[in-house]
Scaffold this motif. Structure first.
Motif, mmCIF file in Angstrom:
data_model
loop_
_atom_site.group_PDB
_atom_site.id
_atom_site.type_symbol
_atom_site.label_atom_id
_atom_site.label_comp_id
_atom_site.label_asym_id
_atom_site.label_seq_id
_atom_site.Cartn_x
_atom_site.Cartn_y
_atom_site.Cartn_z
ATOM 1 N N GLY A 416 0.984 -1.335 0.183
ATOM 2 C CA GLY A 416 -0.185 -0.130 0.484
ATOM 3 C C GLY A 416 0.555 1.356 -0.106
ATOM 4 O O GLY A 416 2.149 1.165 -0.016
ATOM 5 N N ASP A 417 0.100 2.363 -0.249
ATOM 6 C CA ASP A 417 0.504 3.855 -0.013
ATOM 7 C C ASP A 417 0.606 4.350 0.992
ATOM 8 O O ASP A 417 -0.555 5.087 0.821
ATOM 9 N N LEU A 418 1.421 4.610 2.089
ATOM 10 C CA LEU A 418 0.066 5.235 3.345
ATOM 11 C C LEU A 418 0.387 6.835 3.220
ATOM 12 O O LEU A 418 -0.722 7.260 3.552
ATOM 13 N N PHE A 419 1.150 7.547 1.922
ATOM 14 C CA PHE A 419 0.496 8.543 1.830
ATOM 15 C C PHE A 419 -0.457 9.609 1.167
ATOM 16 O O PHE A 419 -1.313 10.026 1.333
ATOM 17 N N GLY A 420 -0.888 8.232 -0.198
ATOM 18 C CA GLY A 420 -1.965 8.451 -0.510
ATOM 19 C C GLY A 420 -2.845 7.418 0.099
ATOM 20 O O GLY A 420 -4.399 8.309 0.055
ATOM 21 N N ALA A 421 -3.320 7.036 1.199
ATOM 22 C CA ALA A 421 -4.244 6.799 1.892
ATOM 23 C C ALA A 421 -4.570 7.996 2.589
ATOM 24 O O ALA A 421 -5.536 8.200 3.151
ATOM 25 N N ALA A 422 -3.030 8.134 3.311
ATOM 26 C CA ALA A 422 -4.012 9.963 3.883
ATOM 27 C C ALA A 422 -4.076 10.492 3.577
ATOM 28 O O ALA A 422 -5.588 11.332 3.571
ATOM 29 N N GLN A 423 -3.928 11.151 1.864
ATOM 30 C CA GLN A 423 -4.829 12.107 0.649
ATOM 31 C C GLN A 423 -6.304 11.207 1.175
ATOM 32 O O GLN A 423 -6.522 12.622 0.776
ATOM 33 N N ARG A 424 -6.328 10.325 0.539
ATOM 34 C CA ARG A 424 -7.564 9.940 0.629
ATOM 35 C C ARG A 424 -8.541 10.229 1.631
ATOM 36 O O ARG A 424 -10.181 10.596 1.779
ATOM 37 N N LEU A 425 -7.905 10.403 3.522
ATOM 38 C CA LEU A 425 -8.262 10.998 4.614
ATOM 39 C C LEU A 425 -8.782 11.892 4.889
ATOM 40 O O LEU A 425 -9.019 12.734 6.174
ATOM 41 N N GLY A 426 -7.995 13.694 3.402
ATOM 42 C CA GLY A 426 -8.177 14.122 3.348
ATOM 43 C C GLY A 426 -9.951 14.777 4.552
ATOM 44 O O GLY A 426 -9.391 16.315 5.394
ATOM 45 N N ALA A 427 -10.340 14.978 3.705
ATOM 46 C CA ALA A 427 -12.083 15.195 4.255
ATOM 47 C C ALA A 427 -11.790 14.758 5.319
ATOM 48 O O ALA A 427 -13.090 15.305 6.696
ATOM 49 N N ALA A 428 -11.659 13.847 5.683
ATOM 50 C CA ALA A 428 -12.477 12.822 7.659
ATOM 51 C C ALA A 428 -11.277 13.507 8.167
ATOM 52 O O ALA A 428 -11.824 13.455 9.379
ATOM 53 N N ILE A 429 -10.030 14.197 7.820
ATOM 54 C CA ILE A 429 -9.185 14.959 8.459
ATOM 55 C C ILE A 429 -9.542 15.704 9.129
ATOM 56 O O ILE A 429 -10.388 16.747 10.249
ATOM 57 N N GLY A 430 -9.930 16.287 8.098
ATOM 58 C CA GLY A 430 -10.599 17.632 8.387
ATOM 59 C C GLY A 430 -12.093 18.585 9.379
ATOM 60 O O GLY A 430 -12.431 18.805 9.677
#
Length: 659
Positions: A416-430
């Motif tokens: 997997g791509d940890l940075f990519g996963a974090a990007q996809r979770l940007g809305a949830a984190i925000g």
């Protein structure tokens, strides 16, 4: 006559279980299909016999047959019919009969719905299930006979414990047992796989739905028990880290880890040792809970029995099944082939970390629950390990799980791509950060509540992030996304809902930090403010029930002068048992609740009352319902029906010995 035949049915069920614990395994070892074919028929017959015995005991309670010791000790002719029925399992002997009934239900279900299962695996599973059934049937017949007769039948019974005279008894124990005892079938699958030496993706595919069924029931059972304690005990709490509460939480944690393991094993043929170990551990913890409740080693509102003889018998069962399975596991573990390889940063890697955290949480609860008991047994010293210990040790371990769940869902299998996963979770984190800022500015209050609320919002939104990405991939319109949604695997939808449900529960728990509590003496005409509401205590009056009398305090709830609800908290007195219990008055307003519990009236007409305002508290149990709904969605996935049969036929064809 019905009572006697119920007793004989248990004896016949024991004999049948002993037969079914030997012949199918012998048949599997010798490839004798006729002996293996005995297992399904014997399992169905065993279920019929145990079900008849349970019906016979229920009949005795309904007709108030006071020649039975069990009915005398736990019933009363004036008791409402619903409590005569639920009172069947509201005692040690009846609850153990329910225990064995659930065992036989799962065995019969495997017998009925295992046509596509390899014959040897099915025979071994049903044989191991018969070992467990035989042990507990022997326990019932030797130490806990529910059909024991009295020489001189009294004219009236002693009534049921007032705390158990509640609709919660109709749902909580059966659901809890379906989960608790249902984990026996995952244990049986694990033991059967170890006996045959075949532990592969086919095994994982077959064991997963049964684990899921047990997990769903255990989730609902724990939630129902929590709500029952909340409104019945009168102290306004929903979890007190009671040893028996912990005894149900530990199998749930192990079963949750097991579900994730079976997913990896099914898709990647990996984590075989984890899967077998957790299947053994989950049921072992269920047995441990049974021992704690019935051995007399602890005092609890949940404890059924305090007979050391019974405790020793259950301890022997526990040692035999846990020790035997772990010994077999130790013999076979070295021969397990390594499955599919995966990178540390991958969905498999996230699931392994998830399992490490869950098992560590489980170990923490285990130590906190059993250490005081072991210390007292060894040294005689008594110590109390309560909520402060668990809140300080369990919560820091569980919080990382909430952070990890959405991340794991957005990682690819194998690598997997940890940075990519974090990007996809940007809305949830925000959304989580915004929720924390808004709550800090609006409500203030405990910092922990603010942080956990933001974490809950992140989990809820993040649980659906991967699905939303898949639906709107390539800039698809809403209409196209809706069309794609119809083709999504229900397992993926179920996983998202189950994770989101955990986030909803966390939000309900976090919001309790903004609640309010008052302990006050009230007289008719008094008005109390709590949270955004005004409570007018109108009157105190007596009322007669079927087998109790009660003091009722009628209370009106208003907000800004507008009527919102009317509640009647009460204190009930049961003359036969000479016991009282609180009957809280609860008004659900939105997702929050106003909760009032009163004590007996004083000579001047006042009553002592505990009043709570609990914002968003309903989310605690709504979240559990969402989790169970997610499990049900996953269970309805067509892969459990079609994929199992297809893979099983292929495996059976490969394993078929040459004529």
């Amino acid at each position: 006559m019905i009572v006697e035949t119920g007793h004989y049915a248990l004896v016949l069920a024991l004999a049948l279980a002993l037969i079914n614990s030997v012949l199918p395994i012998w048949g599997g070892a010798t490839h004798d299909r006729r002996l293996m074919a005995v297992a399904p028929s014997a399992a169905l017959a065993g279920f019929g016999l145990v079900a008849y015995a349970f019906f016979a005991l229920t009949y005795a309670h309904i007709v108030s047959d006071f020649s039975l010791a069990n009915v005398v000790e736990n019933s009363h002719s004036a008791k409402p019919l619903i409590y005569k029925i639920t009172g069947v399992w509201g005692n040690h002997e009846g609850s153990m009969l329910l225990w064995v009934l659930v065992l036989s239900v799962f065995a019969a279900a495997v017998a009925l719905f295992s046509g596509s299962m390899p014959e040897e695996l099915r025979a071994n599973v049903l044989a191991v299930q018969s070992w467990i059934a035989a042990a507990f049937l022997l326990f019932i017949l030797l130490t806990s006979n529910p059909f024991a007769r009295l020489v001189d039948a009294p004219p009236e019974g002693n009534d049921l414990n007032p705390l158990l005279q509640d609709p919660g008894l109709a749902t909580h124990p059966p659901l809890l047992y379906l989960g608790y005892v249902g984990l026996s079938i995952t244990y049986s699958f694990a033991a059967a796989a170890l006996i045959s030496g075949r532990i592969d993706a086919v095994f994982a595919r077959f064991v997963r739905p049964w684990t899921l069924i047990a997990w769903i029931c255990l989730t609902l059972g724990i939630a129902m028990g929590s709500y029952w304690a909340y409104y019945t005990l009168g102290w306004g709490g929903f979890w007190f880290w009671d040893p028996v509460e912990n005894a149900s939480l530990m199998p749930w944690l192990a079963a949750t880890a097991l579900l994730h393991c079976t997913a990896v094993m099914e898709k990647r043929d990996a984590l075989k040792i984890w899967t077998i170990f957790l299947a053994i551990l989950a049921f072992s913890l269920s047995l441990l809970g049974t021992f704690l409740v019935r051995s007399g080693v602890l005092t609890s509102v949940h404890a059924f029995a305090s007979d050391p003889t019974r405790g020793i018998f259950i301890l022997a069962i526990l040692v035999v099944f846990i020790g035997g399975s772990l010994a077999l596991f130790a013999v076979r573990a070295g021969g397990l082939k390594q499955g599919g390889l995966f990178a540390p940063v991958s969905r498999e890697g996230a699931l392994v970390l998830n399992n490490l955290l869950l098992t560590t949480c489980c170990a923490t609860v285990f130590i906190g629950t059993l250490y005081p008991l072991a210390l007292e047994a060894l040294t005689g010293e008594k110590i109390s390990v309560g909520p402060p210990f668990f809140n300080l040790t369990f919560a820091p371990l569980f919080v990382p799980l909430f952070v990890l769940m959405p991340v794991g869902q957005n990682l690819a299998w194998k690598r997997g791509d940890l940075f990519g996963a974090a990007q996809r979770l940007g809305a949830a984190i925000g959304a989580g950060i915004i929720a924390m800022l808004v709550l800090a500015a609006w409500r203030g209050g405990p910092v922990v509540s603010v942080i956990l609320s933001g974490l809950a919002v992140y989990v809820i939104i993040g649980s659906f992030a991967d699905l939303i990405r898949r639906l709107f991939a390539g800039g698809a319109s809403f209409a196209a996304a809706a069309q794609r949604a119809l083709g999504l695997p229900r397992q993926a939808l179920g996983t998202a809902f189950a994770h989101a449900g955990l986030g909803v529960t966390l939000l309900g728990l976090a919001a309790t930090g903004w609640g309010a509590e008052k302990i006050i003496a009230l007289k008719p005409g008094d008005i109390v403010e709590i949270g955004p509401y005004q409570l007018a205590f109108e009157s105190v009056f007596s009322r007669q029930g079927p087998n109790y009398s009660e003091i009722v305090g009628r209370t009106i709830i208003r907000s800004n002068g507008l009527l919102k609800a009317s509640i009647e908290p009460a204190t009930r007195f049961y003359p036969t048992r000479r016991m009282s219990r609180a009957e809280a008055g609860i008004a659900t307003l939105g997702l929050g609740q106003v909760y009032v519990s009163i004590a007996d009236a004083a000579a001047n007409g006042s009553v002592n009352a505990r009043i709570f305002w609990k914002p968003l508290v309903a989310l605690i149990w709504i979240g559990a319902l969402i989790m169970a709904f997610g499990g049900g969605l996953s269970l309805s996935d067509r892969s459990f029906r079609i994929g199992v049969a297809r893979r099983a036929r292929k495996a059976a064809a490969i394993a078929q010995p040459a004529e």
